[in-house]
Design an enzyme around this catalytic site. Structure first.
Site, PDB file in Angstrom:
ATOM      1  N   CYS A  44       0.940  -1.278   0.036  1.00 24.28           N
ATOM      2  CA  CYS A  44      -0.319   0.440  -0.452  1.00 24.28           C
ATOM      3  C   CYS A  44       0.931   1.175  -0.151  1.00 24.28           C
ATOM      4  O   CYS A  44       2.718   1.174   0.803  1.00 24.28           O
ATOM      5  CB  CYS A  44      -0.792   0.075   1.538  1.00 24.28           C
ATOM      6  SG  CYS A  44      -1.523   1.331   1.382  1.00 24.28           S
ATOM      7  N   CYS A  48      -2.391   3.932   7.426  1.00 28.76           N
ATOM      8  CA  CYS A  48      -3.122   3.763   7.878  1.00 28.76           C
ATOM      9  C   CYS A  48      -2.795   3.029   9.099  1.00 28.76           C
ATOM     10  O   CYS A  48      -2.803   1.778   9.520  1.00 28.76           O
ATOM     11  CB  CYS A  48      -4.472   3.675   7.847  1.00 28.76           C
ATOM     12  SG  CYS A  48      -4.686   4.763   6.180  1.00 28.76           S
ATOM     13  N   CYS A  51      -4.355  -0.380  10.315  1.00 27.91           N
ATOM     14  CA  CYS A  51      -4.296  -0.779   9.215  1.00 27.91           C
ATOM     15  C   CYS A  51      -4.363  -2.362   9.626  1.00 27.91           C
ATOM     16  O   CYS A  51      -3.556  -2.666  10.271  1.00 27.91           O
ATOM     17  CB  CYS A  51      -3.995  -0.997   7.183  1.00 27.91           C
ATOM     18  SG  CYS A  51      -3.716  -2.505   6.684  1.00 27.91           S
TER      19      CYS A  51
END
Length: 316
Positions: A44, A48, A51
């Site tokens: 990714c 975040c 996650c």
């Protein structure tokens, strides 16, 4: 034994072939994988903090193997596939070809994708939107600073998010919003912006801690600082209860209610036991008999809904 409905026919419209589901009763001795989330990559471009499907590996199946697995799933009863990650748009050509294959060649009822939106290009939509029913875009706050604190981009996420909502409508793709309700956004009033972007479905997840993925300083992400109580989550939902698109998913409903297929075509049993063996090795029925899937929670979170865009949901 489980009674199922499995007959499908296809119709071709505007260069694409789409599924028309007819109902014929049959019997199988395993659960049908009605809806599957295929996380074909863990990589990714965002970070975040909460996650729960982190980049523990960079492995991806060759596309021919991925297609083989998807065909096995359709033959076993899969009606909807959701491509997820990681961030699937790190590999736009790979993603686009799988989406085309599922809708045009496998005649799947619904093909969807979850993305952070940062890498979606209109050129890609020009090429593949005809095969895509839903694009779900993650947005956890309508304040740039909050998104940055969470790890969702570097300050431009909201601008990209709003633009993508418009592009989805332009290209006839149903627009969905995914929001993780956490410590950083629990007091936010999102009503005005949700009304503005007007998603057909707004998923609000209670932030989830998964053992071995985001539960401590020993994992790539540690979601402990994001957690909220059930009461706080309910307060957030009450603040937005008049939003017709709102679909809540508490920890109790979310956990184990998804069929999550990992990059190696193994169903995950997060927080329960080890993953199944690959469906390419043992087949879908054996894998489905080994995966823990909470069908009652799947129903409670409205796992089956109007998941086709209008011009493909034909009924003769």
């Amino acid at each position: 034994m489980l009674a199922v409905y499995s007959t499908a026919a296809a119709v071709c419209i505007g260069g694409g072939c789409y599924c028309l589901w007819q109902h014929r009763k049959s019997t199988v001795d395993y659960k049908k994988p009605i809806s599957v989330n295929y996380h074909f990559t863990r990589k990714c471009n965002y970070e975040c903090g909460f996650c729960f499907h982190t980049a523990k590996t960079s492995y991806m199946l060759p596309i021919d193997e991925a297609k083989k697995g998807l065909k096995l799933l359709v033959n076993a009863g899969m009606r909807k596939v959701n491509f997820a990650g990681g961030e699937p748009f790190l590999y736009p050509a790979f993603l686009g070809e799988l989406i085309r294959y599922c809708k045009q060649d496998l005649h799947m009822e619904s093909v969807t994708v979850v993305t952070n939106g940062s890498l979606v290009k209109e050129k890609w939509l020009h090429q593949y939107a005809q095969h895509l029913d839903i694009m779900a875009v993650s947005c956890d706050s309508f304040h740039a600073r909050t998104n940055t604190m969470i790890g969702r981009g570097k300050g431009t996420h909201l601008e990209t998010f709003v633009k993508l909502s418009q592009l989805c409508r332009k290209h006839n793709v149903k627009f969905k919003v995914n929001t993780v309700v956490c410590r950083y956004n629990i007091d936010e009033d999102m009503n005005a912006m949700i009304a503005e972007v007007a998603p057909f479905r707004w998923k609000c997840f209670q932030v989830l801690v998964v053992e071995g993925e985001n539960d401590s300083s020993a994992t790539l992400r540690n979601a402990q600082r994001f957690t909220i109580s059930n009461g706080e989550y309910q307060t957030f939902l009450s603040r937005h209860a008049h939003q017709k698109s709102l679909v809540p998913e508490s920890n109790a409903v979310m956990k184990s209610s998804y069929l999550i297929l990992a990059d190696n075509m193994r169903f995950l049993n997060k927080g329960v036991k080890e993953p199944t063996k690959s469906i390419l090795e043992i087949g879908v029925p054996a894998a489905m008999n080994d995966v823990y899937w909470d069908e009652a929670s799947f129903a409670r979170r409205e796992g089956e809904y109007e998941w086709q865009k209008e011009d493909t949901a034909l009924d003769f």
